[in-house]
Design an enzyme around this catalytic site. Structure first.
Site, short mmCIF file in Angstrom:
data_model
loop_
_atom_site.label_atom_id
_atom_site.label_comp_id
_atom_site.label_asym_id
_atom_site.label_seq_id
_atom_site.Cartn_x
_atom_site.Cartn_y
_atom_site.Cartn_z
N HIS A 150 26.73 36.18 48.61
CA HIS A 150 25.30 36.18 48.95
C HIS A 150 25.07 37.03 50.20
O HIS A 150 24.22 37.92 50.20
CB HIS A 150 24.82 34.73 49.19
CG HIS A 150 23.40 34.62 49.65
ND1 HIS A 150 22.37 34.21 48.84
CD2 HIS A 150 22.81 34.90 50.86
CE1 HIS A 150 21.24 34.22 49.52
NE2 HIS A 150 21.47 34.64 50.75
N GLU A 151 25.85 36.77 51.24
CA GLU A 151 25.63 37.49 52.51
C GLU A 151 25.97 38.97 52.38
O GLU A 151 25.24 39.82 52.88
CB GLU A 151 26.44 36.84 53.63
CG GLU A 151 26.04 35.39 53.95
CD GLU A 151 24.58 35.23 54.32
OE1 GLU A 151 23.97 36.19 54.82
OE2 GLU A 151 24.03 34.13 54.08
N HIS B 272 23.25 41.01 50.86
CA HIS B 272 22.19 41.45 51.79
C HIS B 272 22.52 42.84 52.33
O HIS B 272 21.62 43.66 52.56
CB HIS B 272 22.05 40.47 52.95
CG HIS B 272 21.24 39.26 52.61
ND1 HIS B 272 19.95 39.33 52.12
CD2 HIS B 272 21.53 37.94 52.69
CE1 HIS B 272 19.49 38.10 51.91
NE2 HIS B 272 20.43 37.23 52.25
N GLU C 179 16.22 37.93 48.98
CA GLU C 179 16.96 36.68 48.82
C GLU C 179 17.46 36.51 47.39
O GLU C 179 18.59 36.07 47.15
CB GLU C 179 16.07 35.49 49.18
CG GLU C 179 16.16 35.07 50.62
CD GLU C 179 17.59 34.78 51.05
OE1 GLU C 179 18.29 34.04 50.35
OE2 GLU C 179 18.02 35.35 52.07
N HIS D 174 13.16 32.07 51.15
CA HIS D 174 14.19 31.26 50.49
C HIS D 174 13.59 30.33 49.43
O HIS D 174 14.30 29.61 48.76
CB HIS D 174 14.98 30.41 51.49
CG HIS D 174 15.87 31.21 52.39
ND1 HIS D 174 15.45 31.69 53.60
CD2 HIS D 174 17.15 31.62 52.24
CE1 HIS D 174 16.44 32.36 54.17
NE2 HIS D 174 17.48 32.33 53.37
ZN LIG Z 1 20.15 35.16 52.23
#
Ligand SMILES: [Zn+2]
Length: 384
Positions: A198-199, A202, A222, A305
């Site tokens: 996930h990170e 980004h 997101e 989010h």
């Molecule tokens: Zn995130």
């Protein structure tokens, strides 16, 4: 800047009249730590020189996995009263910290978190390389860096765009300051592949569509991280769309948590692509534009989010309708859209949706069923 667990989630715990005073205090503590972390990272005077120092020596276009794991553990991170020696709490030293391990060194085996973090970075790198032929998150072999053991009782993970690195806390359950069991399993952030993927995604988004981190473009940002984060886990485990659990943050939650009360004690995960509004998610998201959960306020950068549930659910529907492995067709359509030159920082859901349909036609010109499935998914979630 993405905090894996947003401040608004802890705020919702504080605002819940059924929670205990202890739980409320712990939620407030987590908000304070997130705020201090974001401020410290944003204000780090050393950021510019650090970036120069670290990237000057790294050749660009390096075509293999490269990573460094840094650490900020123990006394290095504690703020101590010089007269009494009493530990006052957390200090936020400039990143990245002490070098623990690099991909070029022999494996470092004294700290399991270093090993699992390195594995997570490598798996994510291999996913992007073998599925999309992308060389690291910038497409040009960028070294993947992470600082682990950040701060004290920081139950979170973060992508820091200025110095292009990840930051992991230890979870808040193993604290020597602890008066409370904490919300998340100790060390779980760094050992969860979906959190790492996930990170890092980004970072991919920052180098491609570069969706600004607020309102609908922020929710798309997101959503990319959840969609590709879930795909990395499925790819690693060789799962079909039917076998996958489609959950985000399932491994960071204590099962039958005693530290979460009310409906949250049944939480199974942070979010779910399969069922964004399920009561077993810590974050209750909308699964459609018409849902009353679609957030129109300004908190959490305009609900990034929360409203990510809508494009998440569209991806899930496409992947399920196409069957097989999510990364084969649904994932390719999403990746080609994310890297499409028509994407821009203020992209809205509807623009993103139209390009996915277009990409489905371009990628699968002989099988118009694919584009039809994509279009129907966006209709179902109320975007088209
Ligand atoms: Zn995130």
């Amino acid at each position: 800047m993405c905090s894996f667990v947003p401040r608004t989630l802890f705020q919702s715990i504080i605002d819940d009249e059924t929670v205990s005073e202890e739980e409320r205090q712990e939620a407030q503590h987590q908000i304070d730590v997130i705020t201090r972390t974001l401020n410290a990272v944003e204000n780090a005077a050393s950021t510019e020189s650090k970036v120069k120092a670290r990237y000057d020596v790294i050749p660009t276009g390096f075509k293999e996995f490269r990573s460094k794991i840094w650490g900020m553990s123990g006394r290095n991170c504690e703020e101590i009263n010089p007269e009494t020696g009493e530990i006052l709490g957390t200090s936020y030293k400039p990143l990245p910290g002490i070098l623990y391990s690099s991909s070029q060194d022999p494996p470092y085996e004294q700290d399991q978190d270093v090993i699992t973090c390195m594995e997570g970075l490598r798996t994510t790198y291999n996913f992007y390389k073998s599925v999309f032929n992308r060389e690291s998150i910038d497409g040009n072999g960028l070294q993947l860096e992470a600082s682990i053991h950040y701060a004290t009782r920081y139950g979170n993970a973060l992508w820091e765009p200025a110095s292009k690195q990840m930051i992991f806390g230890d979870g808040d359950g193993n604290s020597r300051f602890g008066r409370f069991a904490g919300f998340f399993k100790p060390g779980s952030m760094v050992s969860s592949l979906d959190v790492i993927a996930h990170e890092l995604t980004h970072g991919v988004t920052g180098h491609t569509a570069n969706f600004e981190y607020k309102h609908q473009p922020g929710a798309l940002n997101e959503s990319m991280s959840d969609v590709f984060g879930s795909m990395v886990v499925q790819w690693k485990q060789g799962q079909t769309v039917d076998e996958a659990d489609w959950l985000i943050g399932a491994n960071i939650i204590y099962p039958n948590s005693e530290s979460l009360t009310g409906r949250r004690s049944n939480a199974m995960c942070l979010r779910s692509l399969k069922d964004p509004s399920a009561i077993t998610n810590l974050e209750l998201q909308p699964n459609s534009m018409t849902s009353s959960r679609y957030y129109k306020g300004e908190d959490d950068n305009g609900g990034v989010h929360r409203n990510s549930g809508v494009p998440n659910f569209a991806f899930y529907k496409v992947a399920m309708a196409l069957g097989g492995h999510s990364w084969d067709r649904a994932g390719k359509i999403w990746y080609e859209t994310l890297t499409d030159s028509r994407m821009h920082p203020k992209t809205q859901f509807v623009e993103f949706a139209r390009v996915t349909i277009d990409q489905a036609k371009t990628l699968y010109p002989d099988d118009l069923f694919v584009a039809q499935v994509v279009e129907e998914a966006w209709y179902d979630v109320g975007v088209l």
